[in-house]
Design a protein around this motif. Structure first.
Motif, PDB file in Angstrom:
ATOM      1  N   GLN A 178       0.821  -1.210   0.000  1.00  0.00           N
ATOM      2  CA  GLN A 178       0.000   0.000   0.000  1.00  0.00           C
ATOM      3  C   GLN A 178       0.854   1.260   0.000  1.00  0.00           C
ATOM      4  O   GLN A 178       0.508   2.262  -0.628  1.00  0.00           O
TER       5      GLN A 178
ATOM      6  N   THR B 201       1.052   0.766  -6.547  1.00  0.00           N
ATOM      7  CA  THR B 201      -0.009   1.524  -7.210  1.00  0.00           C
ATOM      8  C   THR B 201      -0.809   0.588  -8.108  1.00  0.00           C
ATOM      9  O   THR B 201      -0.295  -0.409  -8.599  1.00  0.00           O
ATOM     10  N   ASP B 202      -2.083   0.925  -8.301  1.00  0.00           N
ATOM     11  CA  ASP B 202      -2.909   0.206  -9.269  1.00  0.00           C
ATOM     12  C   ASP B 202      -2.829   0.856 -10.651  1.00  0.00           C
ATOM     13  O   ASP B 202      -3.343   0.325 -11.626  1.00  0.00           O
ATOM     14  N   ARG B 203      -2.210   2.009 -10.696  1.00  0.00           N
ATOM     15  CA  ARG B 203      -2.118   2.758 -11.957  1.00  0.00           C
ATOM     16  C   ARG B 203      -1.069   2.121 -12.864  1.00  0.00           C
ATOM     17  O   ARG B 203       0.062   1.883 -12.451  1.00  0.00           O
TER      18      ARG B 203
ATOM     19  N   ARG C 295       8.467  -1.012  -9.086  1.00  0.00           N
ATOM     20  CA  ARG C 295       7.636   0.081  -9.583  1.00  0.00           C
ATOM     21  C   ARG C 295       8.483   1.018 -10.435  1.00  0.00           C
ATOM     22  O   ARG C 295       9.551   1.464 -10.024  1.00  0.00           O
TER      23      ARG C 295
ATOM     24  N   TYR D  55       5.824  13.392  -6.062  1.00  0.00           N
ATOM     25  CA  TYR D  55       4.737  12.663  -6.731  1.00  0.00           C
ATOM     26  C   TYR D  55       3.342  13.100  -6.279  1.00  0.00           C
ATOM     27  O   TYR D  55       2.449  13.284  -7.127  1.00  0.00           O
TER      28      TYR D  55
ATOM     29  N   GLU E 195       3.880   4.926 -15.683  1.00  0.00           N
ATOM     30  CA  GLU E 195       4.260   4.116 -14.527  1.00  0.00           C
ATOM     31  C   GLU E 195       3.513   2.791 -14.508  1.00  0.00           C
ATOM     32  O   GLU E 195       2.454   2.635 -15.117  1.00  0.00           O
TER      33      GLU E 195
END
Length: 337
Positions: A98, A102-104, A261, A289, A300
Motif C-alpha cells: 500500500q 499503485t494500481d495505476r 515500480r 509525486y 508508470e
C-alpha cells in the motif's frame, strides 16, 4: 376468508372448506396435492443447488485467475523444477504494498509470443516502453531455479557485487560504489539503511556476465543479448531500494522475483524535481509525486515477476523495489549515432 371444519368423530382428517366456492378438498385429494407440492419443492431445490454450484465454480475460476496474475503468470512451470514463488526472497506485506505500490499502469502489456520482431521494431523500438508477459512467467525466458536466494548463495556467494543508494548510483555512472561478496550483501548490506530508511541496492555490471547466467535465457529475437555491443546488469534490493531518475541507451529489464515500480518520462519531458543531484527516488515518491498534475504524471506501472520491460533510449526512468526484488538487465553500450 377460510374456515376449517372437523369431520364427525372417527373420520379423523380435516376437510378444507372455502366459503367463496363451497368446494371441499377430500383426504385423498389433499394427499395428492401434498405430494405434488413436495415434488415441486424438490425440483426447485435441485435447480437452486445447480445454480449455487455454478456460482461457486465461477468464483473459484475468478480466484484462480487472480492468483495466476499475482504470480506473474507463472502458474505453470516445467516439470522437474521446484515451484517456490518467492525463490527464498522476502515478499512484501500488505502495508508495504500500500505504501509503495499503485494500481495505476499506463504502460502497454503484451504477450511476448504474440509480438513479432517486426511489430516490436515498428511500434516500440526507440518510441515507447512495453511490458512483455510470458505464459510460464520467468520460466518462459530464464532458468528461474538458478536465481533463487539459496542457489545464488551456493553457486555465486563469493562473487563480487557493487551496491549503493538511488542517488549515488546515478552519480557514479550507473554502478554501485560499495563492493562486497554476494553473500555479504544478502546477509548484511541488503538491510543497511540510511537515516531516510533507504537500503543499499545492487546495481552491478559484472556479476551476470561472470556467472554465465545469460546463457540459460531463451529471449525473444529482438531482445537477444550481444555482449560485444551491450552490458549486462544484476539488480537486487529490499523494499524501498531503487535508483533515481537517469537515462541511457536502449535497454530491457527482467524481474525474476519480486515487484518493481517504474516511473518514466519521454526524452522531451524532464522529470519534475529534476535529475541528479535531485531527489532520491524514495524522497521523490514522498515529496514530489503527490503534487503532480495530470499533465506531469509519469508513465508508470508495477512490474510483476516474470515480466520484461523494454526501456527506449533516452527515456528518463527511476525505480523502487517492493519486497526483495531480483532482476537482470541488458543495455546497449552506446546510444544511436
Amino acid at each position: 376468508m377460510e374456515r376449517t371444519l372437523r369431520k364427525p368423530s372417527g373420520e379423523g382428517d380435516r376437510v378444507q372448506y372455502r366459503r367463496k366456492d363451497k368446494e371441499k378438498l377430500l383426504p385423498d385429494q389433499a394427499l395428492e396435492a401434498s405430494g405434488d407440492s413436495r415434488k415441486s419443492g424438490f425440483q426447485n431445490n435441485v435447480v437452486l443447488l445447480i445454480a449455487s454450484l455454478m456460482v461457486v465454480f465461477a468464483a473459484a475460476v475468478s480466484v484462480g485467475v487472480l492468483l495466476y496474475e499475482s504470480r506473474g503468470d507463472a502458474a505453470t512451470k516445467p516439470r522437474g523444477h521446484q515451484t517456490v514463488d518467492s525463490g527464498g526472497w522476502r515478499i512484501p506485506d500488505k502495508a508495504t504494498i500500500q505504501e509503495l505500490g499503485t494500481d495505476r499502469c499506463n504502460i502497454e502489456r503484451r504477450w511476448a509470443h504474440e509480438l513479432s520482431e517486426q511489430e516490436f521494431l515498428d511500434r516500440y523500438r526507440f518510441r515507447r516502453p512495453v511490458l512483455l508477459r510470458f505464459r510460464d512467467g520467468c520460466y518462459g525466458w530464464a532458468a528461474c531455479n538458478k536465481w533463487t536466494r539459496p542457489e545464488l548463495l551456493k553457486r555465486h556467494g563469493s562473487n563480487e557485487v557493487g551496491s549503493g543508494r538511488s542517488l549515488s548510483i546515478v552519480r557514479d555512472g550507473g554502478r554501485g560504489f560499495e563492493t562486497s561478496s554476494f553473500a555479504e550483501y544478502t546477509k548484511r548490506l541488503m538491510e543497511e539503511r540510511d537515516h531516510k530508511d533507504e537500503p543499499m541496492y545492487v546495481f552491478d555490471r559484472a556479476f551476470v556476465d561472470k556467472s554465465n547466467l545469460l546463457q540459460d535465457m531463451q529471449l525473444p529475437s529482438y531482445m537477444q543479448p550481444n555482449m560485444t555491443l551491450q552490458d549486462s546488469f544484476l539488480f537486487l534490493g529490499a523494499s524501498k531500494s531503487g535508483v533515481s531518475f537517469h537515462r541511457h541507451a536502449d535497454a530491457w529489464n527482467g524481474v525474476l522475483f519480486g515487484l518493481k515500480r517504474w516511473f518514466l518520462y519521454p526524452p522531451t519531458q524532464t522529470p519534475p524535481g529534476g535529475v541528479w543531484p535531485g531527489f532520491s527516488q524514495l524522497d521523490w515518491l514522498d515529496r514530489v509525486y503527490p503534487n503532480l498534475t495530470e499533465a506531469t504524471l509519469p508513465l508508470e506501472c508495477v512490474q510483476r515477476p516474470g515480466e520484461i520491460l523494454y526501456v527506449p533510449e533516452s527515456f528518463y526512468h527511476g525505480t523502487i523495489n517492493i519486497g526483495d526484488t531480483i532482476a537482470v538487465g541488458v543495455q546497449w553500450a552506446k546510444a544511436r549515432a
